[in-house]
Design an enzyme around this catalytic site. Sequence first.
Site, short mmCIF file in Angstrom:
data_model
loop_
_atom_site.label_atom_id
_atom_site.label_comp_id
_atom_site.label_asym_id
_atom_site.label_seq_id
_atom_site.Cartn_x
_atom_site.Cartn_y
_atom_site.Cartn_z
N GLU A 164 0.27 10.22 -6.86
CA GLU A 164 -0.68 9.17 -6.47
C GLU A 164 -1.75 8.99 -7.55
OE1 GLU A 164 -0.30 7.21 -3.78
OE2 GLU A 164 1.61 8.29 -3.59
N TRP A 173 -0.11 6.90 -10.00
CA TRP A 173 -0.08 5.47 -9.69
C TRP A 173 -1.37 4.79 -10.17
CZ3 TRP A 173 3.44 1.96 -8.50
CH2 TRP A 173 3.01 0.72 -8.04
N TRP A 181 2.59 -21.13 -0.67
CA TRP A 181 1.54 -20.50 0.13
C TRP A 181 0.90 -21.52 1.06
CZ3 TRP A 181 2.19 -15.58 -0.38
CH2 TRP A 181 2.49 -15.00 -1.61
N ASN A 228 -4.28 4.35 3.37
CA ASN A 228 -3.30 3.82 2.41
C ASN A 228 -2.12 3.15 3.08
OD1 ASN A 228 -4.91 4.97 0.44
ND2 ASN A 228 -3.68 6.81 0.24
N TRP A 246 -1.61 -13.87 -1.92
CA TRP A 246 -2.08 -12.49 -2.09
C TRP A 246 -3.45 -12.42 -2.74
CZ3 TRP A 246 -3.21 -10.88 -6.98
CH2 TRP A 246 -2.59 -11.54 -8.05
N TRP A 302 -1.70 -5.26 -4.46
CA TRP A 302 -1.44 -6.52 -3.76
C TRP A 302 -0.19 -7.20 -4.31
CZ3 TRP A 302 -2.95 -8.94 0.54
CH2 TRP A 302 -4.02 -8.38 1.24
#
Length: 487
Positions: free
Chosen positions: A285, A288, A316, A351, A369, A392
């Site tokens: 993590e 990431w 969208w 998370n 987004w 996102w």
Amino acid sequence: MTPTQPIIVWFRDDLRLSDHPALHEAASRGVPVTCLYVLDEESRALKPPAARPLGGAARWWLAQSLRALGNDLATIGGSLVLRKGPAASAIAALAREANANAVFWNDIAQAPHQAVAGDVEAALASNGISSQILPGDLLVEPKAIRNKENRGLRVFTPFWRRVQGLGDPPKPLPAPKKLISVPGIASEAVSDWALEPTRPDWAGGLRESWRPGEAAAQAQLKAFLDDGISGYSGDRDRPDRDGTSRLSPHLRFGEISPRQVWHAARFAAAEHPRLVGNVDKFLSELGWREFCRHLLFDVPDLADRNLQAHFDGFPWKRDAKALKAWQRGRTGYPIVDAGMRQLWHTGVMHNRVRMVVASFLVKHLLIDWRAGEQWFWDTLVDADAGSNPANWQWVAGSGADAAPYFRVFNPILQGEKFDPDGGYVRRWVPELTRLPDNLIHQPWTATPIELASAGIELGKTYPQPIVDHKQGRERALAAYAKIRGKD
């Protein structure tokens, strides 16, 4: 530089004393040191790519972190000078005031920060003042992880293998034991900067939930490695449990460094071999975060542009009413609403739930987004210029190493799987407290008698779902099929 001329240390997103290469190097010279933080809300607009103005929650955190840093510096004989304005002119002016002949700072491998740092370096050079820039924000510099075309990697697993293959990062540096300060340097006050909300003061939940600062960051890391890491692999997905490290805002503001986290976690695994699997998962993590920072290095407009260009034609929907319902935690889906209310109150969201609420906005509601990313940017205390847009785009399917768009999280099943007893929902959606566990994640399926006994009137005390899950999923897949057909 004469032996007695002071050095300025320019603090940025590294509000700590330990493992601070610039501060360590300056303190080792044995000369007076002036520690400086500049609130620069002007340079970011001078040239693209522009640095993003801090969101409201992050501004609150910054105020607390600066106070903590000032107190920490005072304990070793130093002080924190605060100035507001363009960094280049503010730092050059302070160098003249302090009669400094050098300014040290830690590099931040992001285009806007590097552009501002370049302006600072040029302004100092024109005044005969030297600069020294040291690495201190990442485990590995972006230039060390490149492909054959000299670009950064876009898939996490090979990226993380490359990082690990380079071995342990350098060991963290100790905090200076003593600083020699420069007397008579004027400083602005944190309270002058209006970083904290007043009318209204919406930060009560933040104050209740967090203690910013380096000491708190170190204490949180120790507590997690002592008590929380043993169940991390499973508990990290359970929002009803305290199973995450809660280090993200401390990392965001540099109150603790990734090198410190890495080495502390590796030490815990060496001391307790049974923890190795959980430590590896935890460090992935951290990896990431590193991956997102490296991605941002190559793609400075990550928050604005689809990494996968075919998403530029995605149909969208503009739906202000639905967006507001999502923002306020009034969608009618308990796990989504719990997450959005947790975010508003505490400045963070679990998370697993972040993925669920993001999927709901992008797929069930077909809202861009970027609208969700902007809301998170303003409301997260850990809003990170790399992780926030990258996450996102991952959920939306438009980003690096992204989840496929047709992976549509079912908010009912996600709630039942990861909050099986409804503890998380009951904590943040108290109007549903009296529903039994088998109904807590889908109250619209309750009978009138069950709703009445729980004190719920759907549409009044708690909203009906703003979109049917099945219909929302089918609509999302149909929209995706349209852009895939254009490939």
